[in-house]
Write a protein that holds these residues in place. Structure first.
Motif, PDB file in Angstrom:
ATOM      1  N   GLN A 101      13.350 -59.274  27.156  1.00 16.35           N
ATOM      2  CA  GLN A 101      13.312 -58.795  25.786  1.00 16.35           C
ATOM      3  C   GLN A 101      14.699 -58.966  25.163  1.00 16.35           C
ATOM      4  O   GLN A 101      15.705 -58.974  25.870  1.00 16.35           O
ATOM      5  N   GLN A 102      14.747 -59.066  23.867  1.00 16.66           N
ATOM      6  CA  GLN A 102      16.025 -59.171  23.173  1.00 16.66           C
ATOM      7  C   GLN A 102      16.781 -57.854  23.330  1.00 16.66           C
ATOM      8  O   GLN A 102      16.218 -56.787  23.108  1.00 16.66           O
ATOM      9  N   ALA A 103      18.042 -57.928  23.722  1.00 18.08           N
ATOM     10  CA  ALA A 103      18.829 -56.724  23.991  1.00 18.08           C
ATOM     11  C   ALA A 103      19.846 -56.441  22.893  1.00 18.08           C
ATOM     12  O   ALA A 103      20.762 -55.655  23.086  1.00 18.08           O
ATOM     13  N   PHE A 104      19.708 -57.089  21.765  1.00 15.41           N
ATOM     14  CA  PHE A 104      20.615 -56.802  20.652  1.00 15.41           C
ATOM     15  C   PHE A 104      19.818 -56.730  19.361  1.00 15.41           C
ATOM     16  O   PHE A 104      18.683 -57.200  19.274  1.00 15.41           O
ATOM     17  N   ARG A 105      20.421 -56.105  18.376  1.00 12.71           N
ATOM     18  CA  ARG A 105      19.782 -55.955  17.072  1.00 12.71           C
ATOM     19  C   ARG A 105      20.858 -55.984  16.001  1.00 12.71           C
ATOM     20  O   ARG A 105      22.042 -55.880  16.298  1.00 12.71           O
ATOM     21  N   VAL A 106      20.447 -56.110  14.771  1.00 15.89           N
ATOM     22  CA  VAL A 106      21.362 -56.055  13.634  1.00 15.89           C
ATOM     23  C   VAL A 106      21.239 -54.665  13.016  1.00 15.89           C
ATOM     24  O   VAL A 106      20.131 -54.220  12.695  1.00 15.89           O
ATOM     25  N   SER A 107      22.368 -53.977  12.892  1.00 17.92           N
ATOM     26  CA  SER A 107      22.365 -52.629  12.301  1.00 17.92           C
ATOM     27  C   SER A 107      22.128 -52.723  10.791  1.00 17.92           C
ATOM     28  O   SER A 107      22.268 -53.804  10.200  1.00 17.92           O
ATOM     29  N   ASP A 111      25.942 -55.321  11.268  1.00 22.19           N
ATOM     30  CA  ASP A 111      26.677 -55.553  12.513  1.00 22.19           C
ATOM     31  C   ASP A 111      25.709 -55.856  13.655  1.00 22.19           C
ATOM     32  O   ASP A 111      24.611 -55.286  13.721  1.00 22.19           O
ATOM     33  N   LEU A 112      26.118 -56.747  14.550  1.00 21.50           N
ATOM     34  CA  LEU A 112      25.331 -56.997  15.756  1.00 21.50           C
ATOM     35  C   LEU A 112      25.617 -55.895  16.767  1.00 21.50           C
ATOM     36  O   LEU A 112      26.772 -55.573  17.031  1.00 21.50           O
ATOM     37  N   VAL A 113      24.567 -55.314  17.310  1.00 22.27           N
ATOM     38  CA  VAL A 113      24.693 -54.214  18.262  1.00 22.27           C
ATOM     39  C   VAL A 113      24.040 -54.645  19.572  1.00 22.27           C
ATOM     40  O   VAL A 113      22.851 -54.963  19.602  1.00 22.27           O
ATOM     41  N   LEU A 114      24.824 -54.677  20.641  1.00 19.37           N
ATOM     42  CA  LEU A 114      24.293 -54.984  21.973  1.00 19.37           C
ATOM     43  C   LEU A 114      23.884 -53.673  22.626  1.00 19.37           C
ATOM     44  O   LEU A 114      24.687 -52.759  22.762  1.00 19.37           O
TER      45      LEU A 114
END
Length: 127
Positions: A101-107, A111-114
């Motif tokens: 699964q993708q382990a990061f998202r955009v806040s 901002d990219l959040v890992l």
């Protein structure tokens, strides 16, 4: 981290001349090096006709006591030194028909959040 390199060794126990012996084979990877560490890096070994895993079943991997030894080396530019990491996964750690699964998202701020607690998350695509 910069200039990361990955190596995966396939360890099996096989009968050679009537005796059980450990065999080690380096697995070919889609990409063995990256210049800098991105958010995540999925290390991929294509299972094609040249792969020692081609056509193997879970039962066959268990019978050969299969283990994957993963070595990662990189340069830590903060401390100006080479760092190493080793991981080992046995045949029974494998998830057949699974995908990470993708382990990061955009806040909401962009901002990219890992999300480190999700790095190992996966879903099953097939049985």
């Amino acid at each position: 981290l910069m200039e990361l390199e990955a190596t995966i060794l396939l360890m099996t126990v096989e009968e050679v001349d009537g005796r059980l012996q450990r065999q080690f084979k380096e697995l070919k990877l889609e990409r063995t090096k990256i210049l800098f560490f991105p958010l995540t890096w999925t290390i991929v070994h294509p299972i094609d006709t040249a792969s020692p895993l081609y056509g193997k079943t879970a039962g066959q991997l268990a019978a050969m006591e299969t283990e994957f030894v993963i070595l990662i080396k990189g340069f830590d530019d903060t401390f100006s030194q080479i760092v190493n990491a080793r991981y080992s996964y046995r045949h029974d750690d494998m998830v057949w028909g699974g995908k990470f699964q993708q382990a990061f998202r955009v806040s909401p701020e962009g901002d990219l959040v890992l999300e480190l607690d999700r790095v190992h998350d996966h879903k099953r695509l097939s049985a």
